[in-house]
Scaffold this motif. Structure first.
Motif, PDB file in Angstrom:
ATOM      1  N   PHE A  10      46.852  52.471  13.797  1.00 28.62           N
ATOM      2  CA  PHE A  10      46.386  52.053  15.109  1.00 28.62           C
ATOM      3  C   PHE A  10      47.518  51.335  15.820  1.00 28.62           C
ATOM      4  O   PHE A  10      48.029  50.330  15.345  1.00 28.62           O
ATOM      5  CB  PHE A  10      45.172  51.129  15.018  1.00 28.62           C
ATOM      6  CG  PHE A  10      44.611  50.752  16.353  1.00 28.62           C
ATOM      7  CD1 PHE A  10      43.656  51.552  16.967  1.00 28.62           C
ATOM      8  CD2 PHE A  10      45.049  49.607  17.013  1.00 28.62           C
ATOM      9  CE1 PHE A  10      43.152  51.218  18.215  1.00 28.62           C
ATOM     10  CE2 PHE A  10      44.550  49.270  18.260  1.00 28.62           C
ATOM     11  CZ  PHE A  10      43.592  50.073  18.862  1.00 28.62           C
ATOM     12  N   ALA A  11      47.926  51.870  16.958  1.00 27.14           N
ATOM     13  CA  ALA A  11      48.980  51.262  17.766  1.00 27.14           C
ATOM     14  C   ALA A  11      48.613  51.446  19.231  1.00 27.14           C
ATOM     15  O   ALA A  11      48.201  52.546  19.637  1.00 27.14           O
ATOM     16  CB  ALA A  11      50.333  51.897  17.468  1.00 27.14           C
ATOM     17  N   PRO A  12      48.758  50.414  20.051  1.00 28.39           N
ATOM     18  CA  PRO A  12      48.391  50.522  21.473  1.00 28.39           C
ATOM     19  C   PRO A  12      49.132  51.628  22.210  1.00 28.39           C
ATOM     20  O   PRO A  12      48.612  52.164  23.199  1.00 28.39           O
ATOM     21  CB  PRO A  12      48.772  49.141  22.029  1.00 28.39           C
ATOM     22  CG  PRO A  12      48.703  48.220  20.854  1.00 28.39           C
ATOM     23  CD  PRO A  12      49.160  49.046  19.692  1.00 28.39           C
ATOM     24  N   ILE A  13      50.332  51.996  21.754  1.00 28.99           N
ATOM     25  CA  ILE A  13      51.071  53.048  22.444  1.00 28.99           C
ATOM     26  C   ILE A  13      50.297  54.365  22.452  1.00 28.99           C
ATOM     27  O   ILE A  13      50.413  55.165  23.387  1.00 28.99           O
ATOM     28  CB  ILE A  13      52.471  53.239  21.807  1.00 28.99           C
ATOM     29  CG1 ILE A  13      53.309  54.176  22.673  1.00 28.99           C
ATOM     30  CG2 ILE A  13      52.342  53.767  20.382  1.00 28.99           C
ATOM     31  CD1 ILE A  13      54.733  54.335  22.181  1.00 28.99           C
ATOM     32  N   GLY A  14      49.483  54.576  21.417  1.00 29.32           N
ATOM     33  CA  GLY A  14      48.667  55.789  21.385  1.00 29.32           C
ATOM     34  C   GLY A  14      47.650  55.812  22.516  1.00 29.32           C
ATOM     35  O   GLY A  14      47.380  56.867  23.092  1.00 29.32           O
ATOM     36  N   ILE A  15      47.093  54.640  22.852  1.00 33.90           N
ATOM     37  CA  ILE A  15      46.136  54.563  23.957  1.00 33.90           C
ATOM     38  C   ILE A  15      46.830  54.894  25.277  1.00 33.90           C
ATOM     39  O   ILE A  15      46.297  55.641  26.107  1.00 33.90           O
ATOM     40  CB  ILE A  15      45.500  53.166  24.008  1.00 33.90           C
ATOM     41  CG1 ILE A  15      44.736  52.888  22.697  1.00 33.90           C
ATOM     42  CG2 ILE A  15      44.580  53.035  25.212  1.00 33.90           C
ATOM     43  CD1 ILE A  15      44.144  51.498  22.627  1.00 33.90           C
ATOM     44  N   PHE A  16      48.025  54.346  25.480  1.00 31.15           N
ATOM     45  CA  PHE A  16      48.758  54.615  26.720  1.00 31.15           C
ATOM     46  C   PHE A  16      49.139  56.092  26.833  1.00 31.15           C
ATOM     47  O   PHE A  16      49.145  56.662  27.927  1.00 31.15           O
ATOM     48  CB  PHE A  16      49.997  53.733  26.795  1.00 31.15           C
ATOM     49  CG  PHE A  16      49.695  52.279  27.017  1.00 31.15           C
ATOM     50  CD1 PHE A  16      49.165  51.845  28.223  1.00 31.15           C
ATOM     51  CD2 PHE A  16      49.917  51.352  26.015  1.00 31.15           C
ATOM     52  CE1 PHE A  16      48.870  50.507  28.436  1.00 31.15           C
ATOM     53  CE2 PHE A  16      49.624  50.011  26.215  1.00 31.15           C
ATOM     54  CZ  PHE A  16      49.097  49.575  27.420  1.00 31.15           C
ATOM     55  N   MET A  17      49.459  56.725  25.707  1.00 31.16           N
ATOM     56  CA  MET A  17      49.765  58.155  25.733  1.00 31.16           C
ATOM     57  C   MET A  17      48.550  58.971  26.168  1.00 31.16           C
ATOM     58  O   MET A  17      48.670  59.928  26.941  1.00 31.16           O
ATOM     59  CB  MET A  17      50.237  58.619  24.355  1.00 31.16           C
ATOM     60  CG  MET A  17      51.632  58.170  23.986  1.00 31.16           C
ATOM     61  SD  MET A  17      52.116  58.772  22.354  1.00 31.16           S
ATOM     62  CE  MET A  17      53.814  58.186  22.269  1.00 31.16           C
ATOM     63  N   LEU A  18      47.371  58.598  25.677  1.00 33.11           N
ATOM     64  CA  LEU A  18      46.161  59.327  26.050  1.00 33.11           C
ATOM     65  C   LEU A  18      45.789  59.078  27.507  1.00 33.11           C
ATOM     66  O   LEU A  18      45.267  59.975  28.184  1.00 33.11           O
ATOM     67  CB  LEU A  18      45.007  58.927  25.131  1.00 33.11           C
ATOM     68  CG  LEU A  18      45.122  59.414  23.684  1.00 33.11           C
ATOM     69  CD1 LEU A  18      43.947  58.910  22.856  1.00 33.11           C
ATOM     70  CD2 LEU A  18      45.195  60.932  23.624  1.00 33.11           C
ATOM     71  N   ILE A  19      46.032  57.869  28.009  1.00 27.52           N
ATOM     72  CA  ILE A  19      45.793  57.605  29.427  1.00 27.52           C
ATOM     73  C   ILE A  19      46.713  58.474  30.281  1.00 27.52           C
ATOM     74  O   ILE A  19      46.295  59.048  31.299  1.00 27.52           O
ATOM     75  CB  ILE A  19      45.992  56.111  29.740  1.00 27.52           C
ATOM     76  CG1 ILE A  19      44.905  55.284  29.041  1.00 27.52           C
ATOM     77  CG2 ILE A  19      45.973  55.866  31.239  1.00 27.52           C
ATOM     78  CD1 ILE A  19      45.078  53.786  29.209  1.00 27.52           C
ATOM     79  N   ALA A  20      47.993  58.587  29.867  1.00 29.10           N
ATOM     80  CA  ALA A  20      48.921  59.468  30.582  1.00 29.10           C
ATOM     81  C   ALA A  20      48.452  60.915  30.526  1.00 29.10           C
ATOM     82  O   ALA A  20      48.552  61.661  31.511  1.00 29.10           O
ATOM     83  CB  ALA A  20      50.323  59.336  29.980  1.00 29.10           C
ATOM     84  N   SER A  21      47.908  61.319  29.379  1.00 28.37           N
ATOM     85  CA  SER A  21      47.377  62.671  29.240  1.00 28.37           C
ATOM     86  C   SER A  21      46.204  62.900  30.180  1.00 28.37           C
ATOM     87  O   SER A  21      46.086  63.956  30.813  1.00 28.37           O
ATOM     88  CB  SER A  21      46.950  62.922  27.787  1.00 28.37           C
ATOM     89  OG  SER A  21      46.278  64.141  27.648  1.00 28.37           O
TER      90      SER A  21
END
Length: 414
Positions: free
Chosen positions: A233-244
């Motif tokens: 779990f890393a917040p960068i994954g959330i930001f990547m999905l928001i960009a997606s």
């Protein structure tokens, strides 16, 4: 001269009134199994096929009358079946293909590739989509062009958006578990309403605010539980999905506009989109070195962890190739059945099927793959799915009204 005369004569023949419809509308948020984003009205097609096909002696694709009761899925005519059997077949196809797609995505990304080779997997997906869309384009009659061709620059921009969308989604799975990824990808309405209320001062009903707050609460509760219990779990994954999600939103809007502006057929549009996306993603994959690493992994027995540890392989190269081929095909098939439900029945029916499928995917992910499921996980999932179901009902009813009101103008099958 004789050939030119034939061309002139064939070109001057007026259509006899028969109309044809494109068969399928496959989507791309494959990972969530949603209904098609490439909307558009069916276009008039030449009943006898193209002049080139006539002169060459090749059999043109058959013209399909614009009968609202006709239903074509993956080149098969289901019109002779009863509505109940049609719905059961299409919803069964959505469940079967998208559930297998979700299982294969987690199996390949997490178990086989060890959360690596994200760009290589995106290239494989685009390759499968391009092949199947080319097949559907070959089956479908060609539309009569009345407004010219779509500029290549516009195709290129949309293809890059689709490449970024899928690339960010795959990269995010290196930092998040599959259930978290699925829930975030299904919560686009939260970001849409937030942007509309803050940036454009839009007004929404109390029911819409309650639904979105309930969805956001479920998402926060689930993410908080995942952050405490999951090693990935890393917040960068959330930001990547928001960009997606941002890429997907822009792509959806522009795709609809292009298809209406240039009278481009759905099959032709999807074929061009995925073919250009394949070229662009393949180029990035080669330059990054992911292509060489991916091919080496594919030809070497074992999972990524087994190859790095030098342990006994449990997967053969053939088994991995079959899994990748199925992964690149099932998402495309599932979205085709989803598009058939939307066109034949209603957006409401598709919303209910899609929401139920997503809930099933989340529970199966916890059942088939080792991960801790706490009461907080369950509470977050229940709140999120209830909100998503309510949102789907509201959106489905609105979509159904829009289709009915415009049916006479667009000749959309009901």
């Amino acid at each position: 001269a004789a050939a030119s005369s034939v061309v002139r004569r064939l070109s001057s023949v007026e259509p006899d009134g028969a109309r044809a419809e494109t068969e399928l509308r496959p989507l791309v948020d494959a990972e969530a199994g949603g209904a098609g984003v490439f909307g558009g009205a069916p276009l008039p097609l030449e009943p006898g096929g193209s002049v080139a096909a006539v002169l060459s002696g090749a059999a043109p694709p058959p013209a399909i009358p614009a009968d609202p009761d006709r239903l074509f899925v993956m080149g098969c005519d289901l019109s002779h079946l009863s509505p109940a059997v049609q719905f059961a077949t299409c919803s069964g196809g959505v469940f079967a293909f998208t559930l297998v797609y979700g299982y294969l995505q987690e199996l390949i990304v997490v178990t086989l590739c060890g959360r690596k080779l994200s760009l290589f997997l995106a290239t494989v997906q685009f390759g499968g989509y391009a092949i199947w869309s080319a097949w559907l384009r070959h089956l479908s009659p060609r539309p009569v062009r009345t407004k010219g061709r779509v500029p290549m620059a516009r195709y290129l921009r949309l293809s890059l958006l689709r490449a970024f969308d899928l690339g960010f989604t795959n990269l995010a799975m290196a930092h998040l578990n599959y259930p978290a990824k699925t829930m975030i990808k299904s919560s686009r309405v939260v970001f849409t309403m937030a942007a509309g209320a803050i940036g454009q001062k839009k007004r929404y009903s109390v029911a819409e605010y309650v639904t979105v707050c309930l969805m956001a609460a479920g998402l926060v509760i689930f993410m908080n539980a995942d952050a405490k219990t999951s090693a990935i779990f890393a917040p960068i994954g959330i930001f990547m999905l928001i960009a997606s999600l941002c890429c997907d939103a822009v792509l959806s809007t522009n795709s609809e506009q292009i298809m209406k502006t240039y009278d481009v057929g759905q099959d032709e549009f999807i074929f061009n989109l995925y073919t250009i996306a394949l070229v662009s993603m393949g180029t990035v994959t080669i330059l990054s070195g992911d292509m060489a690493h991916g091919l080496s992994f594919l030809l070497t027995p074992g999972t990524m962890a087994e190859i790095e540890a030098g342990s006994h392989p449990t997967w053969s190269p053939l088994g991995k190739a079959v899994a990748l081929a199925a992964f690149a095909s099932t998402g495309f098939f599932g979205s085709s059945f989803a598009g058939a439900i939307t066109r034949r029945f209603s957006a409401l029916a598709m919303s209910i099927v899609s929401t139920t499928r997503k809930a099933t995917t989340l529970f199966l992910s916890f059942a088939f793959f080792p991960k801790e499921c706490t009461p907080q996980h369950m509470l977050g999932m229940v709140l999120f799915m209830v909100a998503l179901f309510v949102k789907s009902l509201r959106a489905g009813r609105k979509g159904m009204k829009m289709v009915k009101s415009s049916a006479a103008l667009t000749e959309l099958p009901r």
